[in-house]
Scaffold this motif. Structure first.
Motif, PDB file in Angstrom:
ATOM      1  N   ARG A 317      37.019 -12.613  16.299  1.00  0.00           N
ATOM      2  CA  ARG A 317      38.063 -13.438  15.669  1.00  0.00           C
ATOM      3  C   ARG A 317      39.309 -13.193  16.789  1.00  0.00           C
ATOM      4  N   PHE A 318      39.383 -12.050  16.991  1.00  0.00           N
ATOM      5  CA  PHE A 318      40.706 -11.686  18.203  1.00  0.00           C
ATOM      6  C   PHE A 318      40.625 -12.439  19.263  1.00  0.00           C
ATOM      7  N   MET A 319      39.610 -12.559  20.106  1.00  0.00           N
ATOM      8  CA  MET A 319      39.479 -13.372  21.227  1.00  0.00           C
ATOM      9  C   MET A 319      39.847 -14.563  21.024  1.00  0.00           C
ATOM     10  N   LYS A 320      39.240 -15.334  19.787  1.00  0.00           N
ATOM     11  CA  LYS A 320      39.529 -16.775  19.563  1.00  0.00           C
ATOM     12  C   LYS A 320      41.043 -16.893  19.308  1.00  0.00           C
ATOM     13  N   THR A 321      41.341 -16.226  18.340  1.00  0.00           N
ATOM     14  CA  THR A 321      43.066 -16.364  17.993  1.00  0.00           C
ATOM     15  C   THR A 321      44.026 -15.890  19.079  1.00  0.00           C
ATOM     16  N   TYR A 322      43.478 -15.052  20.061  1.00  0.00           N
ATOM     17  CA  TYR A 322      44.441 -14.680  21.028  1.00  0.00           C
ATOM     18  C   TYR A 322      44.496 -15.554  22.310  1.00  0.00           C
ATOM     19  N   GLY A 323      42.945 -16.147  22.480  1.00  0.00           N
ATOM     20  CA  GLY A 323      42.757 -16.999  23.485  1.00  0.00           C
ATOM     21  C   GLY A 323      43.522 -18.421  23.258  1.00  0.00           C
ATOM     22  N   GLU A 324      43.590 -18.810  21.750  1.00  0.00           N
ATOM     23  CA  GLU A 324      44.260 -19.893  21.524  1.00  0.00           C
ATOM     24  C   GLU A 324      45.637 -20.073  21.506  1.00  0.00           C
ATOM     25  N   LEU A 325      46.132 -18.789  20.781  1.00  0.00           N
ATOM     26  CA  LEU A 325      47.607 -18.634  20.344  1.00  0.00           C
ATOM     27  C   LEU A 325      48.584 -17.906  21.326  1.00  0.00           C
ATOM     28  N   VAL A 326      47.977 -16.892  21.931  1.00  0.00           N
ATOM     29  CA  VAL A 326      48.691 -15.892  22.856  1.00  0.00           C
ATOM     30  C   VAL A 326      48.737 -16.108  24.288  1.00  0.00           C
ATOM     31  N   LEU A 327      47.596 -16.175  25.034  1.00  0.00           N
ATOM     32  CA  LEU A 327      47.300 -16.039  26.442  1.00  0.00           C
ATOM     33  C   LEU A 327      47.745 -17.709  26.967  1.00  0.00           C
TER      34      LEU A 327
END
Length: 335
Positions: A317-327
């Protein structure tokens, strides 16, 4: 230097196979690097894990194609003789050229005392051992039939037959002025962690790294300033806050934990902390723009390699949200 964004593989929290799956997913999610700690014991006894980073990195290298991987950190001075570290990373460096970083530190009693039964030495000796170990590792990568006579380590006609292909950088982790200065002078990069008092970075660590770089035998334009960013990001702010509880041990002061050599005792100390203190080392956020604003001061200070450590159990969940919204926003804004 361009901004590098890494993923911290929480070896103390997840079983080795699960951790490997997460790290492979990190490559797919757009992270540039993956770093793993080499702990003999975890911070928590309950549901804790402590795989060998030396073995695990081989599996990660074989399961990925692009990411650069390394230790943050390994202690090459007590459980391991430096020649063993040189051999292992020589092998890894020949298998995965250009994709390895050896991150080292002076160590913690929680890892070294139970595995050796030794009396935990003062920082002066631990730092001296680290300097000597790094010197020996580099000599073994560069020379054959090496006879080394140090204060702590010796070799007799030693040869590493499978040396790293190309340069294998050594990064030094530190939380004080002496180690920071040494890293700037002798290492290829410096490692520290976020969430500590601000003047530690601005008045102690980074100035001493800069002083060390000024004392180096030659310029280091590619010297890496790497920081483990403690981030708990989720679209649900309360969930992001609660996720930090499992890593409450990070909020303990050095004085509170320096004599603790048992995961059970460390867990008891951590569980006694209120959630506000458990979360104090973390950037807790549910809004991408707010989150980036809290990361920005570290980039402004000069850190160009951010390795994100997320505390929650749902790493996918973290990697999906971070990869889409933050990185993407971080790269767009900072290069």
């Amino acid at each position: 230097m361009t901004l590098e964004l890494g993923y911290k593989a929480s070896a103390e929290q997840f079983a080795p196979r699960q951790l490997l799956d997460f790290s492979v997913e990190a490559e797919h999610a757009g992270f540039d690097t993956v770093f793993v700690s080499d702990h003999f014991q975890p911070w928590r006894h309950t549901d804790g894990h402590a795989p060998s980073a030396l073995a695990w990195l081989g599996a990660l290298g074989a399961s990925t194609r692009r990411i650069v991987m390394g230790t943050s950190v390994l202690t090459p001075t007590f459980r391991y003789h430096p020649s063993v570290v040189a051999q292992v990373f020589g092998t890894l460096g020949s298998l995965f050229p250009g994709r390895l970083i050896l991150g080292v530190g002076t160590g913690e009693g929680l890892n070294e005392v139970p595995s050796t039964g030794m009396a935990w030495p003062e920082m002066k000796e631990r730092f001296a051992r680290l300097r000597e170990a790094i010197s020996l590792i580099r000599k073994l990568w560069a020379e054959d039939h090496l006879t080394f006579e140090g204060e702590y380590y010796k070799t007799q006609g030693a040869t590493i037959y499978d040396k790293p292909t190309g340069k294998l950088p050594i990064y030094v982790a530190g939380a004080g002025p002496q180690v920071a200065k040494y890293a700037g002078r002798m290492a290829d990069g410096f490692i520290c962690t976020s969430g500590k008092k601000w003047d530690l970075y601005t008045e102690t660590l980074l100035p001493n790294v800069a002083e060390g770089l000024g004392l180096a035998s030659k310029p280091k334009p590619d010297f890496d300033r790497m920081i483990e960013m403690k981030v708990s990001f989720d679209t649900d702010k309360q969930r992001a806050l609660e996720d930090t509880r499992i890593w409450a041990a990070l909020a303990l002061t050095p004085e509170e934990k320096v004599t603790v050599h048992s995961p059970r005792e460390m867990e008891q100390l951590a569980d006694a902390l209120p959630i506000e203190r458990a979360a104090s080392r973390w950037i807790v956020s549910s809004d991408p723009d707010e989150h980036i604003e809290k990361i920005k001061p570290y980039i402004d200070m000069g850190f160009r390699h951010l390795v994100f450590h997320a505390p929650g159990n749902d790493q996918a969940r973290f990697m999906k949200t971070y990869g889409e919204l933050v990185l993407p926003k971080l790269r767009q804004r900072f290069g």
